[in-house]
Design a protein around this motif. Structure first.
Motif, short mmCIF file in Angstrom:
data_model
loop_
_atom_site.label_atom_id
_atom_site.label_comp_id
_atom_site.label_asym_id
_atom_site.label_seq_id
_atom_site.Cartn_x
_atom_site.Cartn_y
_atom_site.Cartn_z
N ASP A 138 52.82 16.78 -9.46
CA ASP A 138 54.22 16.62 -9.10
C ASP A 138 54.93 15.97 -10.28
OD1 ASP A 138 56.71 15.92 -8.12
OD2 ASP A 138 55.96 14.61 -6.53
N LEU A 139 55.69 16.73 -11.01
CA LEU A 139 56.30 16.21 -12.24
C LEU A 139 57.24 15.06 -11.97
CD1 LEU A 139 57.00 19.63 -14.01
CD2 LEU A 139 55.22 17.99 -14.60
N ARG A 140 57.90 15.05 -10.84
CA ARG A 140 58.84 13.96 -10.54
C ARG A 140 58.12 12.64 -10.30
NH1 ARG A 140 63.66 14.66 -12.74
NH2 ARG A 140 64.15 16.88 -12.62
N SER A 141 56.83 12.69 -9.99
CA SER A 141 56.09 11.44 -9.80
C SER A 141 55.92 10.69 -11.11
CB SER A 141 54.72 11.72 -9.19
OG SER A 141 53.86 12.41 -10.09
N PHE A 142 56.06 11.38 -12.26
CA PHE A 142 55.98 10.70 -13.54
C PHE A 142 57.06 9.62 -13.64
CE2 PHE A 142 53.61 14.46 -14.43
CZ PHE A 142 52.74 14.14 -15.44
N THR A 143 58.23 9.91 -13.08
CA THR A 143 59.35 8.98 -13.22
C THR A 143 59.06 7.67 -12.52
OG1 THR A 143 60.92 10.82 -13.38
CG2 THR A 143 61.81 8.66 -12.75
N ARG A 144 58.72 7.72 -11.24
CA ARG A 144 58.50 6.44 -10.53
C ARG A 144 57.27 5.71 -11.04
NH1 ARG A 144 56.93 10.26 -6.63
NH2 ARG A 144 54.94 9.87 -5.56
N GLN A 145 56.24 6.46 -11.48
CA GLN A 145 55.05 5.79 -11.98
C GLN A 145 55.31 5.11 -13.33
OE1 GLN A 145 53.37 5.26 -9.33
NE2 GLN A 145 51.38 5.81 -10.19
N ALA A 146 56.05 5.76 -14.21
CA ALA A 146 56.38 5.14 -15.50
C ALA A 146 57.33 3.96 -15.29
CB ALA A 146 57.01 6.17 -16.43
N GLN A 147 58.27 4.07 -14.37
CA GLN A 147 59.17 2.95 -14.09
C GLN A 147 58.40 1.76 -13.54
OE1 GLN A 147 61.79 5.07 -11.43
NE2 GLN A 147 63.34 5.45 -13.02
N ARG A 148 57.52 2.00 -12.59
CA ARG A 148 56.70 0.91 -12.05
C ARG A 148 55.89 0.25 -13.16
NH1 ARG A 148 54.56 4.54 -6.98
NH2 ARG A 148 55.73 3.53 -5.29
N ALA A 149 55.24 1.07 -13.98
CA ALA A 149 54.37 0.53 -15.03
C ALA A 149 55.17 -0.26 -16.05
CB ALA A 149 53.60 1.66 -15.71
N ALA A 150 56.32 0.25 -16.46
CA ALA A 150 57.13 -0.45 -17.47
C ALA A 150 57.58 -1.81 -16.97
CB ALA A 150 58.33 0.41 -17.85
N ILE A 151 58.05 -1.86 -15.74
CA ILE A 151 58.52 -3.14 -15.19
C ILE A 151 57.35 -4.09 -14.98
CG2 ILE A 151 59.67 -4.23 -13.23
CD1 ILE A 151 61.30 -1.64 -12.92
N LEU A 152 56.23 -3.58 -14.47
CA LEU A 152 55.07 -4.44 -14.26
C LEU A 152 54.58 -5.02 -15.58
CD1 LEU A 152 52.85 -5.64 -12.47
CD2 LEU A 152 51.58 -3.49 -12.72
N MET A 153 54.43 -4.18 -16.60
CA MET A 153 53.97 -4.69 -17.90
C MET A 153 54.95 -5.69 -18.48
SD MET A 153 52.17 -1.50 -19.90
CE MET A 153 53.41 -0.25 -19.58
N SER A 154 56.23 -5.46 -18.32
CA SER A 154 57.24 -6.38 -18.84
C SER A 154 57.17 -7.72 -18.13
CB SER A 154 58.64 -5.77 -18.71
OG SER A 154 58.74 -4.58 -19.47
N ARG A 155 57.01 -7.70 -16.82
CA ARG A 155 56.89 -8.97 -16.08
C ARG A 155 55.60 -9.69 -16.42
NH1 ARG A 155 59.49 -7.79 -10.00
NH2 ARG A 155 61.51 -7.01 -10.78
N LEU A 156 54.52 -8.92 -16.59
CA LEU A 156 53.26 -9.56 -17.00
C LEU A 156 53.40 -10.19 -18.38
CD1 LEU A 156 50.68 -6.86 -15.83
CD2 LEU A 156 50.98 -9.15 -14.87
N ALA A 157 54.07 -9.48 -19.30
CA ALA A 157 54.24 -10.00 -20.66
C ALA A 157 55.04 -11.29 -20.68
CB ALA A 157 54.90 -8.95 -21.54
N ALA A 158 55.93 -11.44 -19.70
CA ALA A 158 56.76 -12.65 -19.65
C ALA A 158 56.02 -13.84 -19.07
CB ALA A 158 58.02 -12.37 -18.83
N GLN A 159 54.83 -13.61 -18.53
CA GLN A 159 54.04 -14.68 -17.94
C GLN A 159 53.11 -15.30 -18.97
OE1 GLN A 159 51.93 -12.91 -14.67
NE2 GLN A 159 53.80 -12.25 -13.61
#
Length: 439
Positions: A413-434
């Protein structure tokens, strides 16, 4: 390929329109959301390009070629990229990309793989798109996961959160059939796991009844070989003192005792194949066996091979001990031996993994997505993230949603790329801030 900054003007325009929908997200996180959306078609184009290059595990040239295509993608994001040759274990190699940021930021390991199960002789070779659905070898497992990684990292760069992040991307070239000895083929991945505070695995997302589920645990994948022997002779003497029961009855006793005595939650022990006779022999490839014999001869040998999957190392150790005890309780006139090959360790459930899911669910709430439950670990196979699970907290299943992995017609499902990349980007950014606790 176009520059990873190519989405900035469009992202700003989309942000102005979409910001109210993302009100619970920070401005940087809103930028990540819109950057991923803006890059959708370019991401699909890159997926098509790498899918159309065959990279079956044993097609070493193809694995290297896909790796070479990916190197500039990571370099454009400021990563130092290394190709780690694996000729010594008869595999193509691994691609590792490293980005070092702030010294006190969390260390995040992203795991995917370049190879697929589809070798050059497979009839399934090409990427085909039909609207928001695509088929092709590896579009889910795991070339789609690589696209999610790159899309998330580009979004972080656009939002300014990548610069301070400590990230290692490990893309193995033999996940589907790891080279032997496995201690060598997974050496660099294990070292990266020992470095990391968090590991994220980018194989396919688990979806049940339309609901995204998180993977906080995966079972091990090990194998066993069982051999039995008996006293051969005329069949009229079977069961008698001095003749005994023969190798096949001993094999049947052991396998049926496994079935009766071992069952417990999250444990399986399949018998893949077996043979018995006078004699029975295991093939050199360990994937076949042959036997000859006559109905009036007590069989002198039998062999069987199977797998063993467990959720924890304690379960592995306990099950192995129980299997060995069964094997050694021989019928009269017989003997037996079982040997184990320990390949993929379990990714056991842990408090740290559960805490990561809680962070991901906070992001889901901010994004307006449903809370993710836990996918049953017995329904996921083994994966490379298991090798780092003893050393760091982790989440798997961060790749796209698809179906038919390992089979002709694998689709995504190509549209699943969007929500998965968004989740990953925000999660990694929040982890990096910790600032992680590394006591």
């Amino acid at each position: 390929m176009t520059s990873p900054l190519r989405f900035a003007p469009l992202a700003a325009a989309v942000l102005a329109i979409s910001a109210p929908a993302f009100a619970q997200l920070s401005p940087a996180e809103q930028t990540m959301m819109t950057t991923v959306e803006a890059g959708f078609e370019d991401d699909v184009a890159l997926l098509e390009a790498i899918t159309n290059l065959n990279s079956g595990t044993h097609n070493h040239d193809g694995v290297r070629e896909v790796g070479q295509m990916l190197i500039p993608e990571f370099e454009a994001l400021g990563f130092e990229v290394e190709w780690i040759d694996q000729n010594h274990v008869d595999r193509a190699g691994h691609l590792f990309a490293r980005h070092m940021g702030d010294s006190d930021a969390a260390k995040v390991l992203l795991i995917g793989h370049i190879d697929t199960v589809f070798e050059p002789e497979s009839p399934f070779q090409r990427f085909m798109r039909d609207g928001d659905r695509a088929t092709g070898p590896g579009v889910v497992d795991d070339k789609g996961g690589i696209i999610v990684i790159l899309s998330a990292l580009r979004a972080m760069q656009a939002a300014g959160t990548l610069s301070g992040a400590n990230i290692v991307v490990a893309l193995t070239g033999d996940e589907e059939d790891a080279g032997d000895p496995i201690a060598q083929s997974r050496q660099h991945l294990i070292e990266a796991g020992q470095w990391a505070d968090t590991a994220l695995g980018f194989e396919g997302l688990s979806v049940v009844d339309g609901q995204d589920l998180a993977v906080v645990a995966r079972r091990s994948s090990n194998s066993w070989t069982l051999t039995t022997t008996g006293c051969t002779g005329h069949s009229s003497g079977i069961f008698a003192e001095g003749a005994g029961y023969g190798a096949i009855y001993e094999m049947a006793r052991i396998l049926d005792s496994f079935r009766e005595e071992l069952p417990e939650e999250n444990l399986t022990y399949n018998v893949g194949f077996m043979a018995g006779g006078t004699p029975a022999t295991l093939g050199e490839d360990n994937l076949s066996a042959s036997a000859i014999g006559k109905t009036n001869i007590i069989p002198d040998s039998a062999v069987a091979r199977g797998d063993l999957r467990t959720l924890t190392q304690e379960q592995t150790d306990r099950t192995v001990a129980a299997m060995q005890a069964i094997v050694h309780d021989n019928l009269p006139g017989t003997d037996a031996q079982i040997d184990f090959a320990f390949r993929y360790p379990p990714m056991s459930p842990s408090e740290g993994n559960a805490a990561l899911l809680a962070q991901l669910n906070a992001i889901n709430e901010n994004m307006g997505l449903p809370k993710m439950g836990v996918f049953p670990p017995a329904r996921r196979g083994a994966a490379d993230i298991s090798f780092v699970a003893p050393y760091t907290d982790g989440l798997a299943g961060m790749g796209p949603d698809g179906s038919g992995s390992h089979a002709v017609g694998e689709s995504v499902d190509l549209r699943s790329f969007t929500r998965q990349a968004q989740r990953a980007a925000i999660l990694m950014s929040r982890l990096a801030a910790q600032a992680p606790d590394r006591r």
